[in-house]
Enzyme design. Structure first.
Site, PDB file in Angstrom:
ATOM      1  N   ILE A 327       3.983 -15.757 -41.301  1.00  0.00           N
ATOM      2  CA  ILE A 327       2.941 -14.763 -41.548  1.00  0.00           C
ATOM      3  C   ILE A 327       1.554 -15.385 -41.595  1.00  0.00           C
ATOM      4  CG2 ILE A 327       2.194 -12.930 -43.116  1.00  0.00           C
ATOM      5  CD1 ILE A 327       4.891 -12.535 -41.560  1.00  0.00           C
ATOM      6  N   TRP A 457      -8.935  -4.569 -52.075  1.00  0.00           N
ATOM      7  CA  TRP A 457      -8.848  -5.661 -53.044  1.00  0.00           C
ATOM      8  C   TRP A 457     -10.212  -6.189 -53.450  1.00  0.00           C
ATOM      9  CZ3 TRP A 457      -4.144  -8.534 -50.426  1.00  0.00           C
ATOM     10  CH2 TRP A 457      -3.030  -7.674 -50.485  1.00  0.00           C
ATOM     11  N   ASP A 495      -4.352  -8.844 -40.872  1.00  0.00           N
ATOM     12  CA  ASP A 495      -3.422  -8.358 -41.897  1.00  0.00           C
ATOM     13  C   ASP A 495      -3.931  -7.082 -42.563  1.00  0.00           C
ATOM     14  OD1 ASP A 495      -1.880 -10.533 -41.390  1.00  0.00           O
ATOM     15  OD2 ASP A 495      -2.441 -11.652 -43.179  1.00  0.00           O
ATOM     16  N   GLU A 501      -1.328   1.231 -49.451  1.00  0.00           N
ATOM     17  CA  GLU A 501      -1.765   1.205 -50.847  1.00  0.00           C
ATOM     18  C   GLU A 501      -2.924   2.164 -51.116  1.00  0.00           C
ATOM     19  OE1 GLU A 501      -4.061  -2.227 -53.305  1.00  0.00           O
ATOM     20  OE2 GLU A 501      -2.184  -2.798 -52.358  1.00  0.00           O
ATOM     21  N   CYS A 539       2.978  -5.416 -46.252  1.00  0.00           N
ATOM     22  CA  CYS A 539       3.977  -5.688 -47.279  1.00  0.00           C
ATOM     23  C   CYS A 539       3.649  -4.891 -48.527  1.00  0.00           C
ATOM     24  CB  CYS A 539       4.030  -7.187 -47.594  1.00  0.00           C
ATOM     25  SG  CYS A 539       2.446  -7.883 -48.117  1.00  0.00           S
ATOM     26  N   HIS A 590       9.486 -14.031 -52.072  1.00  0.00           N
ATOM     27  CA  HIS A 590       9.104 -13.947 -53.476  1.00  0.00           C
ATOM     28  C   HIS A 590      10.112 -14.644 -54.387  1.00  0.00           C
ATOM     29  CE1 HIS A 590       7.117 -10.623 -51.380  1.00  0.00           C
ATOM     30  NE2 HIS A 590       6.124 -10.892 -52.186  1.00  0.00           N
TER      31      HIS A 590
END
Length: 650
Positions: A327, A457, A495, A501, A539, A590
């Site tokens: 990634i 973000w 990305d 979101e 993701c 993760h």
């Protein structure tokens, strides 16, 4: 773990099945309330509401909806309320933000049933039901009719007018307490005190008990602007962190109770601050606005359609079936982080730092070549964060030293602040990608963070539509994409993990958002030639309800989290006519657990039941920044071996 509604805060998803049994497991909230009472503090415990708890839960059985457990769960809440009262709580706040979301079924009956049950008898505190991040719509009437003592509503952003109109429509709340969230709990800008005072005056006519508050928990903002001694002096007065928001709430309450004349000087100063922000050259640049205004539909179109592009890309890149890649990020070692810290502190000069980063890039490239990966990355050793790294190189941002906000557990992030019009004064990543490509003959991916994720973000300016800020960001990133292509980078990844979101919580608001969000990505990526392959990555979300938008991005390749979520993505793609190439993640990065080759083979075989071999890429779920090298190398070795085994059967 997933995002809390449309914020960047995370929560652990409860799993509920037909056999789940609920009980009050421990006494933490009760013990803390008892401790506060003993100390002479009258506190209001806050607990997640039963409807929200179950609506955010994941079913463990096909055909079962956790909301079916509502009556059983409410019995535990009855017990908890009784114990909180015994501990000294006079009020309890029950958060029901799920009421502001669109649902395929009417929640009115559930709201009525739950809060009729919770208010039976006298062995309980007073109940305040809090909704935030939007407006509850028809559920407001049900809450108004319920025998609860108070309702908290969000009066910021788009919820402001809707909640006010709904309150007027139902004739107000009568004797119920209205907690009015007029101070924005999610963003960092100073409130317009005169405007909010006028709103509060009207709200006072709709209830006999009005309380001034923030729109949501203040965990979403930093603590105190006064700690930011290095902030641009012009910008600092424009900002309000948690401490300043409490002052705004206090001043508005004083004005309501004693008259606006009591805070006349405060309001006058606030008006001057807002005017200085509106007219400041830091917030408006004519060249940026002219360029944004010139964007047309053609600006968001690749030169040719995907069917044409893919043939040119396959000829140029000469990749095998099931090409392997990662990634973007590789493990950030202590040495890499120390070098970055030394540069920041002035203990290392730029030339030494550059040599250190190039040595790390050499190491990452050699490792990928030895493992047999097909499309390489440079590992991103120079990047501190996928948003901050780019924000620091764009005009229009300001930064804090102490502006930390909780993301999950003990992990905190320090979002940069978009204060003005956005532009890119110079190339940001080109020299690193160009160097990485120079040390290998394999294709090297250039990697950028997309416009929607950059906005999501960051703390975003609230003085213009979000779509306009996204378009400015897209144009700045478009320049970087084009420069990467000019430097010889033929695979470029933009990305967008935050695309899902930022999806509005109500269905009626989603088409407009998805239109400008998709356009922003396409503006970013549509300036390159047909032979340049555009990737994106996603993701941390459920993607089924945005598959049309994902397809509309028209990325040549998308890598997308699949292993962590139990391959739900494959079920969502089954029967969906997705034409472009896609890499459903084959292992969950993760966890430190190393997947076996056969596990990944099984994943690929299941993927090939849904997608054509010509479409499928092989990659991990997400970047490898947080992992260690031993587990990373072992996992990548298993991934490549699995791809080779399955490839040999095609």
């Amino acid at each position: 773990m997933t995002k809390w509604f449309d914020t960047n805060y995370h929560y652990l998803v409860p799993e509920v099945g037909p056999d789940t049994r609920f009980a009050l497991l421990h006494q933490k909230p009760v013990a803390e309330t008892r401790e506060a009472t003993a100390a002479g503090v009258s506190t209001r415990p806050v607990i997640v509401g039963p409807i929200t708890y179950l609506l955010l839960s994941k079913s463990t059985a096909p055909g079962f909806n956790p909301i079916e457990k509502l009556d059983e769960l409410v019995a535990v809440y009855v017990q908890l309320l009784s114990e909180l009262k015994a501990a000294g709580a006079k009020w309890v706040q029950i958060d029901e933000p799920a009421l502001v979301c669109s649902r395929p079924f009417d929640l009115s009956a559930s709201v009525d049933r739950v809060y009729s049950r919770l208010t039976e008898g006298s062995d309980r505190p007073k109940i305040l039901v809090a909704t935030y991040f939007g407006y509850p719509g028809v559920a407001l009437q049900t809450l108004a009719n319920a025998p609860i003592e108070g309702i908290a509503l969000d009066f910021t952003a788009s919820a402001r007018d809707c909640n006010l109109a709904d309150l007027r429509h139902i004739g107000g709340l009568g004797e119920k307490r209205l907690v009015a969230g007029v101070v924005d709990g999610r963003n960092v800008w100073a409130a317009d005190l005169e405007r909010e005072y006028k709103l509060l005056v009207e709200l006072r006519s709709l209830t006999s008990d009005l309380v001034v508050s923030a729109s949501s928990s203040l965990l979403h903002v930093p603590i105190d602007v006064d700690l930011e001694t290095d902030l641009e002096p012009t910008v600092r007065p424009w900002l309000a962190f948690a401490q300043q928001k409490l002052s705004e709430i206090t001043n508005l309450t004083l004005a309501l109770n004693e008259g606006v004349v009591e805070i006349a000087d405060v309001i006058a100063n606030n008006a001057q601050i807002l005017e200085s922000r509106r007219t400041s050259p830091l917030t408006r640049r004519d060249d940026v606005r002219s360029r944004s205004a010139a964007v047309t539909s053609a600006s968001a179109q690749r030169k040719s359609d995907y069917a044409t592009r893919v043939q040119m890309q396959r000829e140029a890149l000469q990749l095998p079936l099931l090409p392997t890649t990662t990634i973007g990020s590789f493990p950030q070692t202590t040495e890499v982080r120390n070098a970055r810290a030394a540069l920041r502190k002035g203990e290392m000069d730029e030339a030494t730092y550059e040599r250190r980063m190039r040595l790390e890039i050499d190491r990452v490239v050699r490792l990928q070549e030895d493992l047999g990966i097909d499309v390489l990355v440079h590992g991103e050793p120079e990047r501190n964060d996928m948003v901050q790294y780019f924000a620091e190189q764009l005009d229009g941002y300001v930064f804090t030293n102490n502006g930390w906000v909780q993301s999950y557990g003990s992990r905190y992030v320090r979002p940069p602040i978009i204060a003005g019009d956005l532009s890119r004064p110079a190339a940001m990543t080109v020299r690193w990608s160009e160097y990485a490509q120079s040390v290998t003959s394999k294709p090297m991916k250039g990697m950028l963070t997309g416009p929607i994720t950059m906005l999501s973000w960051s703390f975003v300016r609230d003085d213009q539509p979000l779509a306009e800020t996204a378009r400015q960001m897209a144009l700045a990133l478009r320049d970087e994409v084009n420069d990467l292509e000019t430097a010889g980078i033929r695979v470029i990844q933009v990305d967008e993990p935050a695309l899902r979101e930022l999806l509005p919580l109500r269905d009626e608001d989603r088409p407009e958002y998805l239109k400008w969000a998709v356009d922003s990505f396409r503006v970013t990526t549509s300036g390159v030639g047909d032979a340049t392959q555009i990737h994106t990555h996603m993701c941390y979300a459920e993607f089924g309800d945005v598959l049309d938008a994902i397809a509309a991005l028209d990325a040549d390749v998308i890598s997308i989290e699949a292993a962590r979520s139990g391959e739900v993505l494959l079920d969502e793609l089954r029967g969906y006519d997705y034409r472009n190439e896609i890499g459903p993640g084959v292992w969950d990065i993760h966890s430190p657990r190393v997947p076996t080759k056969q596990e990944i083979v099984g994943h690929l075989q299941r993927t090939l039941e849904v997608l054509s071999p010509n479409q499928v890429w092989v990659n991990p779920d997400c970047g490898l920044k947080t992992r260690a090298y031993p587990e990373t190398e072992a996992s990548l070795q298993a991934m490549v071996a699995a791809a080779q085994e399955v490839r040999s059967t095609l």
